[in-house]
Design an enzyme around this catalytic site. Structure first.
Site, PDB file in Angstrom:
ATOM      1  N   LYS A  40       0.962  -1.167  -0.111  1.00 28.47           N
ATOM      2  CA  LYS A  40      -0.042  -0.095   0.145  1.00 28.47           C
ATOM      3  C   LYS A  40       0.897   1.299  -0.043  1.00 28.47           C
ATOM      4  O   LYS A  40       2.206   1.188   0.261  1.00 28.47           O
ATOM      5  CB  LYS A  40      -0.945  -0.036   1.248  1.00 28.47           C
ATOM      6  CG  LYS A  40      -0.115  -0.071   2.638  1.00 28.47           C
ATOM      7  CD  LYS A  40      -1.149   0.147   3.786  1.00 28.47           C
ATOM      8  CE  LYS A  40      -0.304   0.058   5.065  1.00 28.47           C
ATOM      9  NZ  LYS A  40      -0.914   0.092   6.270  1.00 28.47           N
ATOM     10  N   ARG A 135      -9.836   0.536  15.804  1.00 28.46           N
ATOM     11  CA  ARG A 135      -9.791   1.127  14.339  1.00 28.46           C
ATOM     12  C   ARG A 135     -10.693   0.442  13.735  1.00 28.46           C
ATOM     13  O   ARG A 135     -11.707   0.379  13.904  1.00 28.46           O
ATOM     14  CB  ARG A 135      -8.209   1.184  14.103  1.00 28.46           C
ATOM     15  CG  ARG A 135      -7.896   2.285  12.823  1.00 28.46           C
ATOM     16  CD  ARG A 135      -6.430   2.056  12.601  1.00 28.46           C
ATOM     17  NE  ARG A 135      -6.165   0.919  11.812  1.00 28.46           N
ATOM     18  CZ  ARG A 135      -5.032   0.782  11.483  1.00 28.46           C
ATOM     19  NH1 ARG A 135      -3.758   1.712  11.548  1.00 28.46           N
ATOM     20  NH2 ARG A 135      -4.419  -0.438  10.836  1.00 28.46           N
ATOM     21  N   HIS A 167      -5.497  -6.944  13.592  1.00 29.17           N
ATOM     22  CA  HIS A 167      -4.183  -6.105  13.406  1.00 29.17           C
ATOM     23  C   HIS A 167      -3.966  -5.777  14.859  1.00 29.17           C
ATOM     24  O   HIS A 167      -4.668  -5.266  15.753  1.00 29.17           O
ATOM     25  CB  HIS A 167      -4.732  -4.820  12.687  1.00 29.17           C
ATOM     26  CG  HIS A 167      -3.283  -4.141  12.319  1.00 29.17           C
ATOM     27  ND1 HIS A 167      -2.351  -4.826  11.568  1.00 29.17           N
ATOM     28  CD2 HIS A 167      -2.771  -2.901  12.444  1.00 29.17           C
ATOM     29  CE1 HIS A 167      -1.172  -3.958  11.350  1.00 29.17           C
ATOM     30  NE2 HIS A 167      -1.459  -2.841  11.870  1.00 29.17           N
ATOM     31  N   ARG A 223       1.555 -10.680   7.594  1.00 31.07           N
ATOM     32  CA  ARG A 223       1.413  -9.643   6.807  1.00 31.07           C
ATOM     33  C   ARG A 223       2.541  -8.786   7.030  1.00 31.07           C
ATOM     34  O   ARG A 223       2.812  -8.105   7.833  1.00 31.07           O
ATOM     35  CB  ARG A 223       0.103  -8.806   6.719  1.00 31.07           C
ATOM     36  CG  ARG A 223      -1.279  -9.579   6.624  1.00 31.07           C
ATOM     37  CD  ARG A 223      -2.106  -8.456   6.927  1.00 31.07           C
ATOM     38  NE  ARG A 223      -2.209  -7.843   8.235  1.00 31.07           N
ATOM     39  CZ  ARG A 223      -2.832  -8.202   9.340  1.00 31.07           C
ATOM     40  NH1 ARG A 223      -3.343  -9.488   9.389  1.00 31.07           N
ATOM     41  NH2 ARG A 223      -2.612  -7.509  10.334  1.00 31.07           N
ATOM     42  N   TYR A 267      15.622  30.239   6.543  1.00 29.14           N
ATOM     43  CA  TYR A 267      14.312  31.138   7.159  1.00 29.14           C
ATOM     44  C   TYR A 267      14.405  31.067   8.532  1.00 29.14           C
ATOM     45  O   TYR A 267      14.672  30.066   9.303  1.00 29.14           O
ATOM     46  CB  TYR A 267      13.079  30.360   6.709  1.00 29.14           C
ATOM     47  CG  TYR A 267      12.755  30.643   5.032  1.00 29.14           C
ATOM     48  CD1 TYR A 267      12.598  32.047   4.713  1.00 29.14           C
ATOM     49  CD2 TYR A 267      12.456  29.509   4.554  1.00 29.14           C
ATOM     50  CE1 TYR A 267      12.337  31.945   3.334  1.00 29.14           C
ATOM     51  CE2 TYR A 267      12.095  29.606   3.138  1.00 29.14           C
ATOM     52  CZ  TYR A 267      12.080  31.017   2.559  1.00 29.14           C
ATOM     53  OH  TYR A 267      11.752  31.063   1.156  1.00 29.14           O
ATOM     54  N   CYS A 314      13.434  23.910   3.486  1.00 27.21           N
ATOM     55  CA  CYS A 314      12.544  24.939   2.592  1.00 27.21           C
ATOM     56  C   CYS A 314      11.878  23.897   1.674  1.00 27.21           C
ATOM     57  O   CYS A 314      12.106  22.724   1.660  1.00 27.21           O
ATOM     58  CB  CYS A 314      13.369  25.965   2.165  1.00 27.21           C
ATOM     59  SG  CYS A 314      14.516  26.862   2.818  1.00 27.21           S
ATOM     60  N   ASP A 316      12.001  23.651  -1.369  1.00 30.61           N
ATOM     61  CA  ASP A 316      12.696  23.148  -2.524  1.00 30.61           C
ATOM     62  C   ASP A 316      14.150  22.895  -2.398  1.00 30.61           C
ATOM     63  O   ASP A 316      14.766  22.266  -3.075  1.00 30.61           O
ATOM     64  CB  ASP A 316      12.651  24.392  -3.695  1.00 30.61           C
ATOM     65  CG  ASP A 316      11.495  24.730  -4.109  1.00 30.61           C
ATOM     66  OD1 ASP A 316      10.480  24.231  -4.159  1.00 30.61           O
ATOM     67  OD2 ASP A 316      11.545  26.165  -3.828  1.00 30.61           O
TER      68      ASP A 316
END
Length: 378
Positions: A40, A135, A167, A223, A267, A314, A316
């Site tokens: 997944k 869950r 699970h 699993r 920054y 940052c 990028d």
């Protein structure tokens, strides 16, 4: 992706490592327990289709995915084998998945009916029970009704109940009392299903950590997700199985330059140089999934040395302390990898950022190219 993008910053995935890890896990559990490789979330960031093929080559009988889209993508890529899908909401289009032979998961009577009414094909369904994770899965109070309805639909020829599963909540903490309680609850659920006339082919509870640490929970299928990618599902608690991390994230240095004592970096100037030094710019940032929180906490590998990230990451790019060195633009920067050369690992990044290795490898992407290789030494 273009070759320029690949040279700038990329994820390199070693499929030989995936095959090695799946094979090693298969050896651990033995021939009487089937293997499901969980692919997944785009193979935990490694590439779902490519990982699936490697896992099949290593003998994985099953693949596990969360969504119907993921399951159908495997079929469209040519995978004909058994696939389990486990996360759906009301109104899902089940017909194509049923026709493709995907095993679906049901939690409720309503979900069973929706699957049964999705088309002319007889659907393969596995029942998920909540044994304490709180869950997804049928609540304990609902087990009798869900199981009885599933048995009725199976007897009517509308569904095949192929499995029952649950699970763990704390399998990475082997001494946690929830583990014993959940395994006991799962055994109760299996017994109840059998009392109501079902004989599901599969019974499975163990994820990667339980597969390794809790043999009693292996039943007849396990699993394995994160361990298949070579990462430790329970850091500090698992024995050395010889698993090999399959992912390396690398970039080409954009520039290096000298800075003076007192210069602020990135920054907010969260790091100010305490000496004359040199810094480098790495062309990847949170737009590529590099955690913004890695600033001043994580390190990378350049010229056979670890180099600290300085200042905020940052969108990028980010800045590293080169400690007086001035490597030329284009020099290789490894954010994390297997660790066999001394480079940081995904686990070390996770520890630096107070998270888990799952998040580190799954979140990287964005503009990063992904390249698959087969290294003989893996």
């Amino acid at each position: 992706m273009t070759s320029t993008a690949a040279a700038r910053a990329e994820i390199v995935v070693d499929l030989a490592a995936i095959r090695h890890n799946v094979s090693r896990l298969r050896e651990l559990v033995g021939p009487d327990v089937a293997m499901m490789t969980v692919v997944k979330a785009d193979g935990y960031g490694h590439g779902m289709v490519e990982v699936a093929r490697a896992a099949r080559q290593a003998g994985s009988e099953w693949l596990g995915v969360a969504t119907l889209d993921e399951a159908m993508a495997l079929r469209e890529a040519g995978d004909p084998g058994r696939v389990l899908c486990w996360l759906a909401v009301p109104g899902e289009e089940y017909a194509a998945a049923v026709a493709a032979g995907i095993d679906l998961t049901a939690y409720t009577v309503a979900e069973l009916d929706e699957i049964a009414e999705s088309g002319g094909e007889r659907a393969r369904v596995q029942l998920k029970v909540d044994t304490g994770l709180t869950r997804g899965g049928a609540a304990r109070a609902d087990w009798p009704a869900v199981f009885a309805h599933a048995a009725e639909l199976e007897q009517a020829g509308r569904l095949d109940i192929t499995g029952i599963w649950s699970h763990f909540a704390a399998s990475d903490e082997p001494e946690h009392p929830a583990n014993d309680a959940q395994e006991a609850a799962f055994r109760e659920a299996v017994a109840l299903a059998e009392e109501l006339g079902m004989r599901p082919e599969l019974r499975h509870l163990a994820n990667s950590a339980a597969t390794i640490l809790r043999p009693s929970a292996r039943f007849n299928l396990v699993r394995c997700g994160i361990a298949s990618y070579g990462l430790d599902p329970a850091p500090g608690r698992t024995p050395d199985l010889g698993l090999v991390p399959a992912m390396t994230v690398r970039a080409s240095l954009a520039m290096s330059k000298q800075i003076a004592i007192g210069d602020g970096v990135s920054y907010g100037h969260t790091w100010i140089a305490d000496r004359d030094t040199t810094v480098g710019v790495v062309p990847a940032g949170y737009g590529e999934g590099v955690p913004r929180a890695a600033g001043n906490l994580a390190s990378v590998w350049v010229d056979d040395r670890r180099r600290a990230i300085r200042g905020r990451v940052c969108m990028d790019q980010f800045v590293i302390d080169l400690d007086g060195d001035l490597p030329p633009p284009g020099t290789d920067v490894v954010l994390f990898g297997p660790g066999d050369r001394g480079e940081p690992t995904a686990q070390e990044w996770a520890e630096a950022l107070d998270t888990i290795n799952y998040e580190i490898v799954t979140r990287v992407g964005g503009r990063l190219a992904r390249r698959h290789v087969n290294r003989e030494d893996s």
